[in-house]
Design a protein around this motif. Structure first.
Motif, mmCIF file in Angstrom:
data_model
loop_
_atom_site.group_PDB
_atom_site.id
_atom_site.type_symbol
_atom_site.label_atom_id
_atom_site.label_comp_id
_atom_site.label_asym_id
_atom_site.label_seq_id
_atom_site.Cartn_x
_atom_site.Cartn_y
_atom_site.Cartn_z
ATOM 1 N N ASP A 1 -1.474 17.221 12.140
ATOM 2 C CA ASP A 1 -1.219 16.481 10.907
ATOM 3 C C ASP A 1 -0.553 15.134 11.203
ATOM 4 O OD1 ASP A 1 -1.163 16.181 8.051
ATOM 5 O OD2 ASP A 1 0.991 16.618 8.126
ATOM 6 N N ARG B 1 5.318 8.343 6.242
ATOM 7 C CA ARG B 1 6.386 9.294 5.930
ATOM 8 C C ARG B 1 5.962 10.722 6.305
ATOM 9 N NH1 ARG B 1 7.681 13.113 2.958
ATOM 10 N NH2 ARG B 1 5.769 13.064 1.755
ATOM 11 N N ALA B 2 4.743 11.109 5.923
ATOM 12 C CA ALA B 2 4.268 12.468 6.213
ATOM 13 C C ALA B 2 4.099 12.673 7.722
ATOM 14 C CB ALA B 2 2.948 12.729 5.491
ATOM 15 N N ARG C 1 2.357 3.920 3.201
ATOM 16 C CA ARG C 1 3.752 4.373 3.336
ATOM 17 C C ARG C 1 3.836 5.893 3.296
ATOM 18 N NH1 ARG C 1 4.402 0.068 -0.316
ATOM 19 N NH2 ARG C 1 4.751 1.524 -2.031
ATOM 20 N N GLU C 2 3.032 6.527 2.446
ATOM 21 C CA GLU C 2 3.026 7.988 2.380
ATOM 22 C C GLU C 2 2.505 8.590 3.677
ATOM 23 O OE1 GLU C 2 3.245 11.921 1.443
ATOM 24 O OE2 GLU C 2 4.296 10.223 0.546
ATOM 25 N N ASN C 3 1.477 7.992 4.281
ATOM 26 C CA ASN C 3 0.952 8.484 5.559
ATOM 27 C C ASN C 3 2.014 8.410 6.653
ATOM 28 O OD1 ASN C 3 -1.608 9.333 4.851
ATOM 29 N ND2 ASN C 3 -2.558 7.358 5.260
ATOM 30 N N ARG D 1 -2.362 11.500 10.368
ATOM 31 C CA ARG D 1 -1.684 10.549 9.469
ATOM 32 C C ARG D 1 -1.343 9.246 10.189
ATOM 33 N NH1 ARG D 1 -0.290 12.223 3.974
ATOM 34 N NH2 ARG D 1 -0.605 14.444 3.886
ATOM 35 N N ALA E 1 -2.735 5.540 9.232
ATOM 36 C CA ALA E 1 -1.806 4.431 9.007
ATOM 37 C C ALA E 1 -2.118 3.273 9.946
ATOM 38 C CB ALA E 1 -0.361 4.904 9.210
ATOM 39 N N ASP F 1 0.824 -1.211 0.000
ATOM 40 C CA ASP F 1 0.000 0.000 0.000
ATOM 41 C C ASP F 1 0.861 1.266 0.000
ATOM 42 O OD1 ASP F 1 -1.966 1.873 0.282
ATOM 43 O OD2 ASP F 1 -2.854 1.012 2.079
ATOM 44 N N PRO F 2 0.983 1.936 -1.152
ATOM 45 C CA PRO F 2 1.778 3.170 -1.193
ATOM 46 C C PRO F 2 1.146 4.299 -0.370
ATOM 47 C CG PRO F 2 0.750 2.746 -3.328
ATOM 48 C CD PRO F 2 0.458 1.566 -2.464
ATOM 49 N N GLU F 3 -0.185 4.303 -0.233
ATOM 50 C CA GLU F 3 -0.851 5.339 0.564
ATOM 51 C C GLU F 3 -0.464 5.205 2.044
ATOM 52 O OE1 GLU F 3 -5.359 6.815 1.700
ATOM 53 O OE2 GLU F 3 -5.060 5.413 0.037
#
Length: 138
Positions: free
Chosen positions: A58, A23-24, A19-21, A62, A66, A15-17
């Protein structure tokens, strides 16, 4: 159960979403920590710094997203029913055309037009039949 078979690890890999959550969230937490340690009194930053509040909010949103994704486990694979139906339909149509002469003729007539019946009639007179050998009229 090994770590690579863990549902959480599988979800993180797929799931790239997610991983982005993560990271952010880490970046927002790092910025909030930097604002907290910028030399101002911590109580003043906690009470008044709007950028600090935004970074913390934020990061928590996130991380919550996640965490929810990790609790769900790996995403289910999409089923390819439409493709399977199309393949079965094509195979069925091919078998029907191969096995049914009537259907095959109808399809050929529809594609290329009806086949014309052709009867040959000669416009010349036939040659006289040869006489058998050994019989003579003299």
């Amino acid at each position: 159960m090994t770590v690579k078979n863990s549902p959480a690890v599988q979800r993180a890999l797929q799931d790239p979403e997610l991983r982005e959550n993560v990271r952010a969230a880490l970046m927002s937490a790092k910025e909030a920590y930097g604002r907290l340690n910028n030399g101002k009194p911590a109580t003043k930053v906690l009470a008044e710094d709007k950028k600090f509040h935004r970074d913390v909010r934020d990061a928590t949103v996130r991380l919550r997203d996640a965490g929810a994704a990790l609790r769900e486990g790996p995403k289910p694979k999409r089923k390819r029913r439409l493709g399977r139906v199309i393949v079965v339909g094509i195979v069925g149509a091919g078998l029907a055309l191969a096995l049914s002469e009537g259907l095959r003729n109808k399809v050929l007539d529809a594609l290329f037009g009806a086949e014309e019946e052709f009867e040959y009639t000669s416009t010349t007179t036939p040659a006289p039949a040869p006489e058998p050998v050994g019989t003579s009229t003299t």
